[in-house]
Design a protein around this motif. Structure first.
Motif, PDB file in Angstrom:
ATOM      1  N   GLN A   1       1.838  10.131 -11.396  1.00 18.44           N
ATOM      2  CA  GLN A   1       3.230  10.596 -11.382  1.00 18.44           C
ATOM      3  C   GLN A   1       4.053   9.814 -10.350  1.00 18.44           C
ATOM      4  O   GLN A   1       5.242   9.564 -10.571  1.00 18.44           O
ATOM      5  CB  GLN A   1       3.284  12.092 -11.089  1.00 18.44           C
ATOM      6  CG  GLN A   1       2.822  12.932 -12.262  1.00 18.44           C
ATOM      7  CD  GLN A   1       2.892  14.414 -11.933  1.00 18.44           C
ATOM      8  OE1 GLN A   1       2.428  14.861 -10.890  1.00 18.44           O
ATOM      9  NE2 GLN A   1       3.511  15.173 -12.829  1.00 18.44           N
ATOM     10  N   THR A   2       3.432   9.415  -9.256  1.00 18.02           N
ATOM     11  CA  THR A   2       4.123   8.573  -8.276  1.00 18.02           C
ATOM     12  C   THR A   2       4.492   7.243  -8.931  1.00 18.02           C
ATOM     13  O   THR A   2       5.615   6.761  -8.790  1.00 18.02           O
ATOM     14  CB  THR A   2       3.245   8.348  -7.027  1.00 18.02           C
ATOM     15  OG1 THR A   2       2.971   9.620  -6.424  1.00 18.02           O
ATOM     16  CG2 THR A   2       3.928   7.436  -6.026  1.00 18.02           C
ATOM     17  N   LEU A   3       3.558   6.676  -9.666  1.00 22.99           N
ATOM     18  CA  LEU A   3       3.821   5.431 -10.396  1.00 22.99           C
ATOM     19  C   LEU A   3       5.002   5.608 -11.349  1.00 22.99           C
ATOM     20  O   LEU A   3       5.866   4.733 -11.434  1.00 22.99           O
ATOM     21  CB  LEU A   3       2.575   4.997 -11.169  1.00 22.99           C
ATOM     22  CG  LEU A   3       2.771   3.821 -12.129  1.00 22.99           C
ATOM     23  CD1 LEU A   3       3.162   2.548 -11.392  1.00 22.99           C
ATOM     24  CD2 LEU A   3       1.505   3.610 -12.966  1.00 22.99           C
ATOM     25  N   GLU A   4       5.061   6.726 -12.059  1.00 27.06           N
ATOM     26  CA  GLU A   4       6.179   6.966 -12.978  1.00 27.06           C
ATOM     27  C   GLU A   4       7.509   6.946 -12.231  1.00 27.06           C
ATOM     28  O   GLU A   4       8.487   6.381 -12.717  1.00 27.06           O
ATOM     29  CB  GLU A   4       6.001   8.314 -13.689  1.00 27.06           C
ATOM     30  CG  GLU A   4       4.883   8.330 -14.701  1.00 27.06           C
ATOM     31  CD  GLU A   4       4.579   9.733 -15.230  1.00 27.06           C
ATOM     32  OE1 GLU A   4       5.419  10.649 -15.050  1.00 27.06           O
ATOM     33  OE2 GLU A   4       3.504   9.909 -15.819  1.00 27.06           O
ATOM     34  N   GLY A   5       7.560   7.569 -11.048  1.00 32.39           N
ATOM     35  CA  GLY A   5       8.788   7.578 -10.253  1.00 32.39           C
ATOM     36  C   GLY A   5       9.180   6.190  -9.781  1.00 32.39           C
ATOM     37  O   GLY A   5      10.362   5.829  -9.777  1.00 32.39           O
ATOM     38  N   ILE A   6       8.184   5.396  -9.396  1.00 28.84           N
ATOM     39  CA  ILE A   6       8.440   4.012  -8.969  1.00 28.84           C
ATOM     40  C   ILE A   6       8.923   3.197 -10.164  1.00 28.84           C
ATOM     41  O   ILE A   6       9.939   2.514 -10.106  1.00 28.84           O
ATOM     42  CB  ILE A   6       7.159   3.369  -8.389  1.00 28.84           C
ATOM     43  CG1 ILE A   6       6.641   4.132  -7.173  1.00 28.84           C
ATOM     44  CG2 ILE A   6       7.388   1.894  -8.064  1.00 28.84           C
ATOM     45  CD1 ILE A   6       7.494   4.090  -5.967  1.00 28.84           C
TER      46      ILE A   6
ATOM     47  N   ASN B   1      12.397   3.025 -11.464  1.00 22.65           N
ATOM     48  CA  ASN B   1      13.412   2.437 -10.591  1.00 22.65           C
ATOM     49  C   ASN B   1      13.105   1.016 -10.130  1.00 22.65           C
ATOM     50  O   ASN B   1      13.947   0.383  -9.504  1.00 22.65           O
ATOM     51  CB  ASN B   1      13.590   3.328  -9.362  1.00 22.65           C
ATOM     52  CG  ASN B   1      14.159   4.671  -9.732  1.00 22.65           C
ATOM     53  OD1 ASN B   1      15.333   4.788 -10.014  1.00 22.65           O
ATOM     54  ND2 ASN B   1      13.314   5.695  -9.775  1.00 22.65           N
ATOM     55  N   ALA B   2      11.896   0.519 -10.389  1.00 19.13           N
ATOM     56  CA  ALA B   2      11.504  -0.815  -9.925  1.00 19.13           C
ATOM     57  C   ALA B   2      10.449  -1.392 -10.865  1.00 19.13           C
ATOM     58  O   ALA B   2       9.754  -0.656 -11.566  1.00 19.13           O
ATOM     59  CB  ALA B   2      10.949  -0.732  -8.502  1.00 19.13           C
ATOM     60  N   ASP B   3      10.316  -2.696 -10.849  1.00 16.46           N
ATOM     61  CA  ASP B   3       9.301  -3.379 -11.646  1.00 16.46           C
ATOM     62  C   ASP B   3       7.944  -3.198 -10.964  1.00 16.46           C
ATOM     63  O   ASP B   3       7.819  -3.395  -9.757  1.00 16.46           O
ATOM     64  CB  ASP B   3       9.658  -4.865 -11.750  1.00 16.46           C
ATOM     65  CG  ASP B   3       8.755  -5.632 -12.689  1.00 16.46           C
ATOM     66  OD1 ASP B   3       7.796  -5.040 -13.246  1.00 16.46           O
ATOM     67  OD2 ASP B   3       8.990  -6.827 -12.873  1.00 16.46           O
ATOM     68  N   THR B   4       6.928  -2.822 -11.737  1.00 12.78           N
ATOM     69  CA  THR B   4       5.592  -2.625 -11.167  1.00 12.78           C
ATOM     70  C   THR B   4       4.587  -3.649 -11.684  1.00 12.78           C
ATOM     71  O   THR B   4       3.409  -3.582 -11.343  1.00 12.78           O
ATOM     72  CB  THR B   4       5.073  -1.209 -11.489  1.00 12.78           C
ATOM     73  OG1 THR B   4       5.082  -1.029 -12.902  1.00 12.78           O
ATOM     74  CG2 THR B   4       5.917  -0.146 -10.820  1.00 12.78           C
TER      75      THR B   4
ATOM     76  N   LEU C   1       0.856  -1.185   0.000  1.00  7.57           N
ATOM     77  CA  LEU C   1       0.000   0.000   0.000  1.00  7.57           C
ATOM     78  C   LEU C   1       0.890   1.232   0.000  1.00  7.57           C
ATOM     79  O   LEU C   1       1.629   1.469   0.962  1.00  7.57           O
ATOM     80  CB  LEU C   1      -0.912   0.006   1.233  1.00  7.57           C
ATOM     81  CG  LEU C   1      -1.917  -1.145   1.321  1.00  7.57           C
ATOM     82  CD1 LEU C   1      -2.715  -1.044   2.621  1.00  7.57           C
ATOM     83  CD2 LEU C   1      -2.848  -1.158   0.111  1.00  7.57           C
ATOM     84  N   LEU C   2       0.830   2.004  -1.071  1.00  8.74           N
ATOM     85  CA  LEU C   2       1.683   3.171  -1.237  1.00  8.74           C
ATOM     86  C   LEU C   2       0.826   4.427  -1.343  1.00  8.74           C
ATOM     87  O   LEU C   2       0.031   4.559  -2.285  1.00  8.74           O
ATOM     88  CB  LEU C   2       2.549   3.020  -2.490  1.00  8.74           C
ATOM     89  CG  LEU C   2       3.427   4.212  -2.860  1.00  8.74           C
ATOM     90  CD1 LEU C   2       4.487   4.476  -1.786  1.00  8.74           C
ATOM     91  CD2 LEU C   2       4.077   3.996  -4.215  1.00  8.74           C
ATOM     92  N   ARG C   3       1.003   5.334  -0.397  1.00  8.25           N
ATOM     93  CA  ARG C   3       0.340   6.631  -0.511  1.00  8.25           C
ATOM     94  C   ARG C   3       1.111   7.453  -1.540  1.00  8.25           C
ATOM     95  O   ARG C   3       2.346   7.449  -1.544  1.00  8.25           O
ATOM     96  CB  ARG C   3       0.336   7.346   0.842  1.00  8.25           C
ATOM     97  CG  ARG C   3      -0.397   8.664   0.782  1.00  8.25           C
ATOM     98  CD  ARG C   3      -0.435   9.334   2.138  1.00  8.25           C
ATOM     99  NE  ARG C   3      -1.034  10.661   2.004  1.00  8.25           N
ATOM    100  CZ  ARG C   3      -0.958  11.590   2.936  1.00  8.25           C
ATOM    101  NH1 ARG C   3      -0.341  11.343   4.076  1.00  8.25           N
ATOM    102  NH2 ARG C   3      -1.512  12.768   2.732  1.00  8.25           N
ATOM    103  N   HIS C   4       0.397   8.133  -2.425  1.00  5.22           N
ATOM    104  CA  HIS C   4       1.055   8.943  -3.448  1.00  5.22           C
ATOM    105  C   HIS C   4       2.074   9.890  -2.816  1.00  5.22           C
ATOM    106  O   HIS C   4       1.982  10.239  -1.645  1.00  5.22           O
ATOM    107  CB  HIS C   4       0.031   9.727  -4.275  1.00  5.22           C
ATOM    108  CG  HIS C   4      -0.681  10.782  -3.480  1.00  5.22           C
ATOM    109  ND1 HIS C   4      -0.104  11.984  -3.122  1.00  5.22           N
ATOM    110  CD2 HIS C   4      -1.916  10.787  -2.946  1.00  5.22           C
ATOM    111  CE1 HIS C   4      -0.959  12.695  -2.410  1.00  5.22           C
ATOM    112  NE2 HIS C   4      -2.067  11.986  -2.281  1.00  5.22           N
TER     113      HIS C   4
END
Length: 168
Positions: free
Chosen positions: A62-67, A70-73, A7-10
């Motif tokens: 945009q948070t997803l773009e930052g993740i 740098n990591a597999d989503t 669970l990731l808060r933006h």
């Protein structure tokens, strides 16, 4: 089959400009950096979701773009409902998409905090203390379930970790 719910808060967003809908608020520069830091931390800990469920709000995307930089989503699905639903609505969306090993949800507070508190009745002492102090922007709760996420329910999860950009 054990499963994990991330669970990731933006990340931190700027204030809405005059005439701008809350839905359209972008990340501020520190939010962009925090999202990238969280992605690096996820990769370093081998947190790899099979599926990402992301709010359609600009700051969540945009948070997803930052993740993702740098990591597999895994596979990504976008939901307007993750902007407007409460914690019970979040859990319903997770259960409907949960017959996988792990899901990352990128959404909003207070829903993230309410859902994490409801499903993780137990957990690592330090992780629980950090989460109970508040669910900051870019905060990531890592919750393990003994069953698949299509069976996720209040009190069934175990909080393995709670990561903030300051600690990543």
């Amino acid at each position: 089959m054990a499963s994990r719910l991330y669970l990731l808060r933006h990340a931190k967003a700027g204030w809405a400009l005059p005439g701008m809908r809350d839905f359209d608020r972008p990340l501020d520069p520190s939010g962009v950096a925090d999202a990238e830091t969280t992605g690096v931390a996820m990769r370093a800990r081998d947190y790899v979701p099979d599926l990402t469920l992301c709010s359609n709000a600009a700051r969540a995307r945009q948070t997803l773009e930052g993740i993702a930089g740098n990591a597999d989503t895994g596979k990504v699905l976008f939901f307007d409902d993750l902007y407007r639903e409460d914690a019970a609505g979040y859990l319903k969306i997770i259960r409907e998409n949960g017959c996988l090993g792990s899901i990352l949800v990128i959404g909003h507070n207070p829903m993230m905090e309410d859902l994490a508190m409801a499903v993780a009745s137990d957990g690592e002492e330090e992780a629980c203390a950090t989460m109970h102090a508040g669910f900051p922007t870019s905060g990531l709760a890592v919750i393990r379930f003994d069953e698949g996420l299509c069976e996720a329910a209040p009190g069934k999860g175990f909080l393995e970790a709670f990561i903030t950009p300051a600690e990543a």
